[in-house]
Design a protein around this motif. Sequence first.
Motif, short mmCIF file in Angstrom:
data_model
loop_
_atom_site.label_atom_id
_atom_site.label_comp_id
_atom_site.label_asym_id
_atom_site.label_seq_id
_atom_site.Cartn_x
_atom_site.Cartn_y
_atom_site.Cartn_z
N LEU A 1 0.81 -1.20 0.00
CA LEU A 1 0.00 0.00 0.00
C LEU A 1 0.86 1.26 0.00
O LEU A 1 0.58 2.23 -0.71
N VAL A 2 1.92 1.27 0.79
CA VAL A 2 2.76 2.47 0.87
C VAL A 2 3.42 2.79 -0.47
O VAL A 2 3.69 3.96 -0.76
N ILE B 1 0.38 10.70 -1.80
CA ILE B 1 -0.76 10.77 -0.88
C ILE B 1 -0.25 10.40 0.51
O ILE B 1 0.43 9.39 0.68
N ARG B 2 -0.61 11.24 1.49
CA ARG B 2 -0.06 11.05 2.84
C ARG B 2 -1.11 10.72 3.90
O ARG B 2 -0.80 10.71 5.08
N VAL B 3 -2.34 10.49 3.45
CA VAL B 3 -3.40 10.20 4.42
C VAL B 3 -4.13 8.93 4.02
O VAL B 3 -4.54 8.76 2.87
N LEU B 4 -4.31 8.06 5.00
CA LEU B 4 -4.99 6.79 4.83
C LEU B 4 -6.23 6.78 5.72
O LEU B 4 -6.15 7.18 6.88
N LEU C 1 -4.33 -1.22 14.13
CA LEU C 1 -3.20 -0.58 14.81
C LEU C 1 -1.89 -1.20 14.36
O LEU C 1 -0.92 -0.49 14.05
N GLN C 2 -1.85 -2.51 14.29
CA GLN C 2 -0.65 -3.22 13.82
C GLN C 2 -0.29 -2.78 12.40
O GLN C 2 0.86 -2.48 12.10
N MET C 3 -1.30 -2.74 11.52
CA MET C 3 -1.06 -2.33 10.13
C MET C 3 -0.64 -0.87 10.05
O MET C 3 0.25 -0.51 9.27
N ALA C 4 -1.27 -0.02 10.86
CA ALA C 4 -0.94 1.41 10.85
C ALA C 4 0.51 1.63 11.26
O ALA C 4 1.23 2.42 10.63
N LEU C 5 0.94 0.94 12.30
CA LEU C 5 2.32 1.09 12.77
C LEU C 5 3.31 0.59 11.73
O LEU C 5 4.36 1.21 11.51
N ALA C 6 2.99 -0.51 11.08
CA ALA C 6 3.86 -1.04 10.02
C ALA C 6 3.93 -0.06 8.85
O ALA C 6 5.02 0.24 8.34
N ASN C 7 2.77 0.45 8.43
CA ASN C 7 2.75 1.40 7.31
C ASN C 7 3.48 2.69 7.66
O ASN C 7 4.19 3.25 6.83
N LYS C 8 3.31 3.15 8.88
CA LYS C 8 4.00 4.36 9.34
C LYS C 8 5.51 4.14 9.34
O LYS C 8 6.28 5.04 8.98
N LYS C 9 5.95 2.96 9.70
CA LYS C 9 7.38 2.63 9.69
C LYS C 9 7.92 2.65 8.26
O LYS C 9 9.04 3.11 8.02
N LEU C 10 7.11 2.17 7.31
CA LEU C 10 7.52 2.13 5.91
C LEU C 10 7.40 3.48 5.21
O LEU C 10 8.03 3.71 4.18
#
Length: 161
Positions: free
Chosen positions: A72-73, A81-84, A98-107
Amino acid sequence: MKAVYPGSFDPITFGHVDIIKRALTIFDELVVLVTENPRKKCLFSLEERKKIIEEVLKNLKGVQVDVHKGLLVDYLKKHDIRVLVRGLRAVTDYEYELQMALANKKLYNELEIVFLTASEKFSFLSSSLVKEVAAYGGDVTEWVPPEVAELLYEKLKEGNR
């Protein structure tokens, strides 16, 4: 501002449509992004889902429908695009999201994730539930747009031949 609302949408439900309409009150543009999820066995192809969603959302301004295979990233970065936007139904959704959000934020450090809680009347609704009920001949017309119900019943009939 532009945001992305990703999902498998197999099929799109009134719960999804509710999140989309509410997201449009916050964002000028919303990309409804049909994605692959290797953990899900989809009834409709990516292109079929895209076409169905375009039909269902044709009267909403500010919406575009797109398809993406892969991370996705990568899509977000490519389209700047910077908002999901993500919908939450229950605590179990929150843990996964939350798990996916943290992973995506890391990427993708510039990414912001906006969670919209499901409206009460849709808090139980999932595409999996819709498919299961329809597969047993149950009425899903209160949960999905009429054109979706019709295509769903047709597709399930084809699979039983």
